[in-house]
Design a protein around this motif. Structure first.
Motif, PDB file in Angstrom:
ATOM      1  N   ARG A  49      -7.963 -21.882   1.555  1.00 21.82           N
ATOM      2  CA  ARG A  49      -7.810 -22.143   2.754  1.00 21.82           C
ATOM      3  C   ARG A  49      -8.536 -21.482   3.881  1.00 21.82           C
ATOM      4  N   LYS A  50      -9.181 -20.451   3.109  1.00 23.93           N
ATOM      5  CA  LYS A  50      -9.966 -19.702   4.568  1.00 23.93           C
ATOM      6  C   LYS A  50     -10.882 -20.054   4.204  1.00 23.93           C
ATOM      7  N   GLU A  51     -11.814 -20.732   3.446  1.00 18.97           N
ATOM      8  CA  GLU A  51     -13.192 -21.503   2.813  1.00 18.97           C
ATOM      9  C   GLU A  51     -13.491 -22.449   3.991  1.00 18.97           C
ATOM     10  N   GLN A  52     -12.483 -23.673   3.559  1.00 16.63           N
ATOM     11  CA  GLN A  52     -11.949 -24.892   4.442  1.00 16.63           C
ATOM     12  C   GLN A  52     -11.642 -24.249   5.622  1.00 16.63           C
ATOM     13  N   LEU A  53     -11.169 -23.660   6.314  1.00 20.53           N
ATOM     14  CA  LEU A  53     -10.445 -22.812   7.738  1.00 20.53           C
ATOM     15  C   LEU A  53     -12.120 -22.788   8.722  1.00 20.53           C
ATOM     16  N   ALA A  54     -12.281 -22.132   7.935  1.00 21.25           N
ATOM     17  CA  ALA A  54     -13.966 -21.891   8.522  1.00 21.25           C
ATOM     18  C   ALA A  54     -14.683 -23.155   8.612  1.00 21.25           C
ATOM     19  N   GLN A  55     -14.666 -24.315   7.765  1.00 17.65           N
ATOM     20  CA  GLN A  55     -15.514 -24.946   8.080  1.00 17.65           C
ATOM     21  C   GLN A  55     -15.386 -25.438   9.280  1.00 17.65           C
ATOM     22  N   VAL A  56     -14.186 -25.936   9.258  1.00 21.17           N
ATOM     23  CA  VAL A  56     -13.229 -26.589  10.654  1.00 21.17           C
ATOM     24  C   VAL A  56     -13.853 -25.883  11.832  1.00 21.17           C
ATOM     25  N   ALA A  57     -13.321 -24.737  12.141  1.00 25.24           N
ATOM     26  CA  ALA A  57     -14.257 -24.231  12.989  1.00 25.24           C
ATOM     27  C   ALA A  57     -15.712 -23.985  13.225  1.00 25.24           C
ATOM     28  N   TRP A  58     -16.591 -24.114  12.033  1.00 26.18           N
ATOM     29  CA  TRP A  58     -17.855 -24.866  12.318  1.00 26.18           C
ATOM     30  C   TRP A  58     -18.661 -25.664  12.753  1.00 26.18           C
ATOM     31  N   MET A  59     -17.874 -26.430  12.228  1.00 24.21           N
ATOM     32  CA  MET A  59     -17.904 -28.462  12.621  1.00 24.21           C
ATOM     33  C   MET A  59     -17.625 -28.331  14.012  1.00 24.21           C
ATOM     34  N   LEU A  60     -16.807 -27.728  14.274  1.00 26.58           N
ATOM     35  CA  LEU A  60     -16.358 -27.855  15.926  1.00 26.58           C
ATOM     36  C   LEU A  60     -18.119 -27.334  16.765  1.00 26.58           C
ATOM     37  N   ARG A  61     -18.018 -26.149  16.024  1.00 29.44           N
ATOM     38  CA  ARG A  61     -19.309 -24.998  16.803  1.00 29.44           C
ATOM     39  C   ARG A  61     -20.888 -25.691  17.117  1.00 29.44           C
ATOM     40  N   ASP A  62     -20.584 -26.564  15.022  1.00 29.94           N
ATOM     41  CA  ASP A  62     -22.376 -27.217  15.173  1.00 29.94           C
ATOM     42  C   ASP A  62     -22.569 -28.458  16.104  1.00 29.94           C
ATOM     43  N   HIS A  63     -21.770 -29.082  16.583  1.00 29.25           N
ATOM     44  CA  HIS A  63     -21.224 -29.460  16.775  1.00 29.25           C
ATOM     45  C   HIS A  63     -20.969 -29.934  18.360  1.00 29.25           C
ATOM     46  N   GLN A  64     -20.736 -29.285  19.339  1.00 22.10           N
ATOM     47  CA  GLN A  64     -19.482 -28.822  20.852  1.00 22.10           C
ATOM     48  C   GLN A  64     -20.784 -29.856  21.106  1.00 22.10           C
ATOM     49  N   GLN A  65     -22.025 -30.027  21.230  1.00 24.88           N
ATOM     50  CA  GLN A  65     -21.840 -31.112  22.279  1.00 24.88           C
ATOM     51  C   GLN A  65     -22.237 -32.174  22.124  1.00 24.88           C
ATOM     52  N   GLU A  66     -21.944 -32.296  20.945  1.00 23.29           N
ATOM     53  CA  GLU A  66     -21.937 -33.984  20.176  1.00 23.29           C
ATOM     54  C   GLU A  66     -19.760 -34.262  21.068  1.00 23.29           C
TER      55      GLU A  66
END
Length: 526
Positions: free
Chosen positions: A33-50
């Motif tokens: 669960r923590k791995e997936q939650l971290a990925q959710v956060a990074w999905m937003l941060r890595d592509h914040q401008q998009e």
């Protein structure tokens, strides 16, 4: 842009595949669960401008609002769940009770299964990621159905979710009414719906056919109480900002103002000054700090409310349906039968309703459906308490607007028509929909709890039958009946006007008896 819908024939496999994955137990380990939650956060941060560009394309969303009201709060929700999921998921001991304590009563926190999340157009990032984070933290598989009115954001979900999240446990389904209708044919383990009350009734009816738990967040007409003795400059600035953010397309936006009649003009003057400072160029249609309405149809609806209003237009009033633009509009001397008071405005129009006093304002609010939020601007604790104590709403906020949605640790949700968690039952004999309402909250631990099955457990040792409950088995005798009555006797509350009886002696005797007996039996069986 080309918006790719999920083929209807693919949807049964989506549901079936997620069900199979859930039954393997893949989503249950906290580490996963923590791995997936971290990925959710990074999905937003890595592509914040998009994400910001997509919000601009769909809603004309200014960059500041995209970051402040959408992307950063969504990252915060994912991070909060990441930080706390282990604590939230721990099995809890039930409160101590002499009769039951030896049986180790506990509450297990277990995922519900496969969760369907249907999200709205107005905050397509924050109001999606918040619920997805809660569902993942709770150990569920998830189907995300973004709003088709936000094609750029929806396409970004379709592109990025498979890259960042496990496709065996999280899937995106894009489409309009036929797609939603197809999704609602299946027996989900929980449905989260955020949107309009009209559609919520359709979703609730579909959920009822499978007895599926449903949580809704629906909005409503959120009132603003203005204390005539408050700081009008501050109130005007915060109310107008809350009304104009995302062009008023915010489920908790201030919908109308209630103010004593003799203070209305003074407040109006302050709002005019604030408006001039917000848009010094004098034309919000050319400003980079003002959004657009989501569709021409919504624009036409808001324009009609303004055109039919009998209130006095202080500023604004213009609308361009083709450009999906409605000017920030302030109306004063609005009456309760006005067009703007018949439905949630969901646009940049602020009616001011003059009243005699706070008591009349409270009566007006109580005569309407419960709003998702209620705002009070006052420095007087008694005034704030009077309003909060005598009204009902999802949230009750003093001296601020809309930002409470992003506050860590606070529950966000409605009451009654503004949003709820429902146990839906369809009575087949009369085809009558019966919905039982309780609080439904959709953020942080509150969202985790909504999407978690709180499963009770007991583990009763053998010696309990020998010492404490032997008499429960037939044949029933006077001796066994008398003993069990003493064991299970409930201490009654005092009758009104009489002092409570004290039974410390009996409580102590049974406690010591239980302890001594347990020790003796354990020694014998060792």
């Amino acid at each position: 842009m080309v918006f790719t819908y999920t083929p209807l024939e693919d949807i049964p496999a989506v549901f079936s595949d997620l069900q199979k994955t859930f039954r393997t137990g893949k989503t249950k380990p906290i580490a996963y669960r923590k791995e997936q939650l971290a990925q959710v956060a990074w999905m937003l941060r890595d592509h914040q401008q998009e994400w910001a560009d997509a919000l601009k394309a769909d809603l004309g969303r200014p960059s500041l609002e995209a970051d402040f009201l959408e992307i950063n709060p969504a990252i915060s929700e994912a991070k909060d769940a990441y930080d706390n999921v282990e604590k939230w998921s721990k099995t809890e001991k039930a409160r101590w009770d002499m009769t039951w304590s030896v049986m180790k009563p506990q509450i297990r926190k277990e995922p519900k299964g496969v969760v369907l999340i249907i999200t709205p157009f107005n905050f397509p990032v924050h109001l999606t990621i918040t619920h997805v984070s809660s569902a993942i933290a709770a150990g569920n598989c998830v189907v995300i159905k973004p709003s088709e009115l936000c094609p750029a954001v929806s396409e970004l979900y379709a592109e990025l979710v498979p890259k960042y999240l496990d496709s065996e446990t999280v899937r995106v389904v894009n489409g309009d009414v036929p797609v939603v209708s197809k999704l609602l044919e299946f027996p989900w383990d929980h449905i989260v719906y955020v949107g309009s009350g009209r559609v919520a009734k359709i979703v609730a009816a579909a959920a009822a056919k499978h007895l599926t738990p449903l949580t809704t967040e629906l909005g409503g007409k959120s009132p603003v109480f203005i204390d005539p003795n408050t700081d009008f400059e501050l109130a005007a600035k915060r109310v107008l900002w809350g009304k104009l953010a995302n062009a008023g397309q915010v489920c908790v936006a201030p919908d109308y103002v209630l103010i004593p009649r003799d203070a209305q003009d003074r407040f109006v003057e302050e709002v005019k000054k604030v408006y001039a400072s917000f848009y010094p160029e004098g034309d919000p249609s050319k400003s980079d700090s003002f959004s657009r309405i989501i569709t021409e149809a919504h624009t036409a609806r808001i324009k009609k409310l303004i055109d039919e209003s009998k209130g006095t237009v202080v500023f604004g009033g213009e609308a361009n349906v083709q450009e999906k633009y409605v000017a920030p509009t302030l109306l004063k001397d609005v009456t309760l039968d006005d067009s703007t008071m018949q439905e949630e405005i969901f646009g940049p129009v602020l009616p001011i309703v003059p009243v005699e006093d706070v008591n009349e304002a409270i009566n007006i609010v109580n005569d309407r459906e419960h709003a998702l939020c209620l705002y009070v601007f006052s420095n007087d604790p008694k005034y704030k308490a009077k309003v909060f104590d005598n009204t009902q709403s999802g949230g009750a906020i003093a001296n601020e607007t809309i930002i409470h949605v992003g506050a860590t640790g606070l529950p966000f949700g409605g009451i009654g028509p503004s949003g709820c968690k429902t146990a839906s039952v369809l009575k087949q004999s009369t085809i009558k929909l019966i919905i039982l309402y309780t609080a439904g909250y959709l953020s942080g631990k509150y969202g985790f709890d909504i999407l978690t099955h709180h499963r009770c457990t007991l583990d009763n040792p053998r010696w309990v039958d020998t010492v404490l409950m032997k008499g429960r088995y037939p044949p029933y005798t006077e001796k066994s009946t008398s003993f069990l009555k003493k064991m299970t006797n409930v201490t009654m509350p005092p009758r009104f006007g009489k002092a409570a009886s004290k039974r410390w002696g009996l409580w102590l005797v049974f406690t010591l008896l239980g302890i001594v007996t347990a020790v003796l039996i354990k020694r014998q069986t060792a």
